[in-house]
Scaffold this active site. Structure first.
Site, PDB file in Angstrom:
ATOM      1  CB  VAL A 143      28.193  45.280  34.162  1.00  0.00           C
ATOM      2  CG1 VAL A 143      29.266  44.186  34.103  1.00  0.00           C
ATOM      3  CG2 VAL A 143      28.761  46.613  33.706  1.00  0.00           C
ATOM      4  CB  SER A 144      24.855  40.730  32.551  1.00  0.00           C
ATOM      5  OG  SER A 144      24.400  39.430  32.887  1.00  0.00           O
TER       6      SER A 144
END
Length: 762
Positions: free
Chosen positions: A331-332
């Site tokens: 997850v960015s």
């Protein structure tokens, strides 16, 4: 006939009994704490990106350890510590537990204490014990280690000493715009039937605990949400809590401002408000007052406490808010997507490259191209959701406090996995990293010709690898389809390169369950683990949990062992799969061991503690050069102003106005200013009378402290303080102060301070 007067002892006993009866079975003892862990703000490599050029040189805002303890009045208790650090460290955990044992005996142990990192990539490194994680920091950094251990201990001590009756409430909700999947091609390799269960390819749910003191009201909030601490890029050199640290700062300020008797800077006397109003009407008079206050010569600080002036430390702040990490593996926070910096086009979907090069592919945050703005925005989005959940939290946690913990050797663990027609026994492997690891991610690309999704490797880098260690055929077969770049689990010179014995832990507060994992689980890996534990809790004979159970994953907790992907994501060998150390069955091993813990939790069983992890502190090597000496040019003192504000300066609030002042300074490693500040903004209170009120310090997002040398090895240095004037700043006369400490050739440390000329904010 009159009754005999009750004795004082009888009355006291009656009051005590009444107090105990008033504490219902749904109430707990709760306590919270918070302590500075900022660490060395110069010369030390930052932990996270493994970029040897990313060396700390100042402070964006300070880092903290935030702790809560929840206890039954005469029973179990759990302690959870959230660190503004990249991750937890095994050696830090070991030494913290040793200190807690010396203070409290067996009250706090590895079983009921969890220490978790938020995963900021903008904190000092060198505090882990395995070689892989301290190579770029030139080995072990004692200052980084000591300040984190001290901070964790002090936060727990504060929480312990503040224990009092209270309640804990839980709430959860979706936050849609604070994270995207940075490896969607790997996620798509999961079964379509499984993906169809979920609306998004990342977890969007934030779960929040609200702590309410029975006497004084709300005292804290801790929440768990999955997004990487990579809003700040791999070139940033200012210490920062990134987006989660930002959210914590915003939430604590928000609560301070909403409290009935508090304001942002404390209560301001009515006469001061009147003075400011008069100043607003007479700009020329304001400038005249400012001109009368010139910059002061730098001077030693006679009272060391003067150098510890800090806005929040002096404001009786008691509310603690922590934004904890969850299954953030893929997850960015760079939610605009990944683009090629040469063409502006989207990066290759499968490999995140641009014309075959990973170095050109970067994710963009919502404030692109300003990483500080991206950090603020993602932090603000988390804060807004948390404040909403906090205000609406009504479900009270009820029931027992519990915990289970075990050490497990993941380098050779037998795991039973489901196969068509039955089950098969497989094994995990000694730790190893694949070629895709060296490619980095869209949050921080790697170098050379590595690329994500490489399941073959190449001959040249295999030759380079073999200089360190050639993996044997059994290891190669075990890790397939990962091509091994570094066989870290079997590298032992000068000491262990990677962990093999890992802690797994469950904490329970009523119907709220925390799964403490020592790594970064991807979205689907985290979902599978949560559901596996949920099935055990829901099917327990006591039916104590049923469907009313909240399960969160606390990532990067108690130690660090890189990533955990699903079997299907591992096959793709993007960065996350290449960084899953113990082979394709790593997740299955975690699920197996956590199901054991969950079963023991609901049945009240005692589980084997397992093999103890090594204590490698005595073996640590540090190649970081010490501070030798600090000097200034002839005729100049430490703290003197090198570049001042212009005479009769006037700055307007809002609109991005910024005040910059540079001081002759010294290396920040001489004094970390723990629970203090390198930078301070003060406002004149008494007109021409001379009393100054501290209003912003280096824990505020609007104030940056930047430290530099004129040349790399120069003993001279500068401290530049940048204050971006907030819209909320009061009009008036201000000045900027700098605190530091210099080292003489003989090794003595002398604190100093400096002050800019005054200027007007209108």
């Amino acid at each position: 006939m009159a009754s005999p007067a009750p004795s004082m002892a009888f009355l006291l006993s009656l009051l005590l009994f009444a107090g105990m009866c008033s504490l219902s079975s749904s109430d707990y003892l709760i306590g919270v704490g918070s302590y500075d862990i900022t660490g060395p703000a110069a010369d030390v490599n930052m932990m996270g990106y493994a970029n040897s050029d990313q060396i700390a040189s100042g402070v964006h805002f300070r880092l903290r350890a935030r702790a809560f303890i929840v206890a039954e009045p005469r029973g179990n208790r759990v302690a959870f510590v959230n660190l503004d650090a990249c991750m937890a460290s095994q050696i830090v955990t070991i030494k913290v537990l040793e200190r807690l044992k010396s203070r409290y005996g067996d009250l706090y142990t590895e079983k009921n204490v969890a220490i978790s990192g938020i995963h900021t990539h903008a904190g000092p490194g060198g505090y882990l014990q395995y070689v892989t994680y301290i190579v770029t920091s030139l080995g072990f950094v004692r200052q980084s280690f000591d300040v984190i251990v001290d901070g964790i201990e002090q936060s727990i001590v504060q929480a312990h000493e503040s224990l009092r009756p209270g309640s804990v409430f839980v709430n959860s909700g979706e936050l849609l715009d604070a994270g995207v999947n940075r490896s969607p091609s790997a996620y798509l390799n999961n079964p379509a039937s499984e993906r169809s269960i979920y609306k998004y390819d990342v977890d969007k749910e934030m779960a929040l605990l609200k702590f309410v003191d029975s006497r004084s009201g709300p005292i804290a909030s801790f929440n768990w949400f999955a997004t990487h601490g990579t809003s700040m890029s791999r070139t940033n050199s200012l210490i920062s809590g990134d987006n989660k640290g930002t959210a914590a700062r915003l939430m604590e300020d928000w609560f301070q401002q909403r409290a009935p008797v508090r304001t942002e800077m404390g209560e301001i006397p009515r006469r001061v408000s009147t003075l400011v109003s008069d100043m607003n009407k007479n700009h020329s008079r304001l400038l005249e007052i400012a001109a009368s206050y010139k910059s002061s010569k730098g001077q030693p600080v006679t009272n060391p406490l003067d150098a510890k002036v800090r806005v929040r430390k002096d404001s009786s702040r008691s509310f603690v808010s922590a934004f904890c990490q969850s299954n953030c593996g893929d997850v960015s926070p760079n939610v605009l997507g990944a683009f090629c910096i040469d063409t502006g086009l989207p990066c290759d979907f499968n490999h995140s490259t641009c014309n075959g090069k990973n170095e050109l592919c970067y994710g963009r945050g919502p404030g692109y191209p300003d990483e500080f703005e991206s950090t603020r925005i993602i932090g603000e989005r988390q804060f807004k959701k948390a404040s909403e959940l906090f205000n609406k939290a009504t479900e009270q946690l009820k029931g027992r406090i519990g915990y289970q913990h075990a050490y497990v050797d993941f380098s050779k663990l037998e795991v039973s996995v489901s196969k068509p027609g039955g089950f098969e026994t497989v094994k995990t492997c000694p730790a190893a990293m694949g070629f895709g690891f060296a490619a980095g991610t869209t949050d921080g690309p790697g170098a050379f010709d590595f690329r994500q999704g490489d399941d073959k490797g190449n001959a040249f880098w295999k030759l380079v690898r073999n200089v360190l260690r050639t993996p044997g055929p059994e290891q190669v077969e075990c890790q397939k389809p990962k091509p091994i770049l570094l066989d870290t689990g079997e590298m032992k010179i000068p000491y262990d390169w990677a962990p093999s014995i890992l802690p797994v832990q469950i904490l329970r507060i009523g119907q709220f369950v925390i799964l403490s994992v020592p790594g970064e689980f991807t979205t689907m890996a985290g979902r599978r683990l949560r559901e596996a534990v949920r099935s055990v809790l829901a099917s327990s004979a006591s039916k104590e949990f049923g469907n009313n159970v909240h399960i969160v994953i606390a990532g990067l907790t108690n130690t660090y062992s890189q990533y955990v992907t699903t079997f299907e994501e591992y096959e793709v060998q993007r960065y996350e799969g290449a960084s899953t150390l113990y082979g394709p069955h790593t997740l299955s091993a975690y699920i197996q061991e956590f199901k054991k813990l969950a079963t023991a939790l609901v049945n009240g069983q005692t589980i084997e503690s397992g093999p103890q992890p090594p204590d490698l502190l005595s073996k640590q090597i540090s190649l970081l050069a010490p501070v030798v000496v600090d000097v200034t040019p002839l005729g100049v003192s430490f703290g003197d102003v090198k570049s001042d504000v212009a005479p009769n300066s006037r700055f307007a609030r809002g609109g991005g106005a910024q005040v910059n002042v540079t001081f002759w300074s010294a290396c920040p490693r001489n004094d970390l200013m723990t629970e203090g500040s390198f930078a301070l903004v003060e406002r004149l209170i008494d007109g021409g009378g001379g009393r100054w009120l501290p209003v912003y310090d280096d824990d505020d997002l609007c104030l940056k402290f930047k430290w530099s040398r004129p040349t790399r090895l120069s003993p001279e240095s500068y401290g530049r303080i940048e204050w971006r004037i907030p819209d909320s700043a009061s009009a008036g006369v201000y000045r900027i102060r700098h605190f530091g400490a210099s080292k003489s050739l003989l090794g003595s440390i002398t604190t100093f301070s400096g002050t800019s000329s005054a200027f007007a904010v209108v």
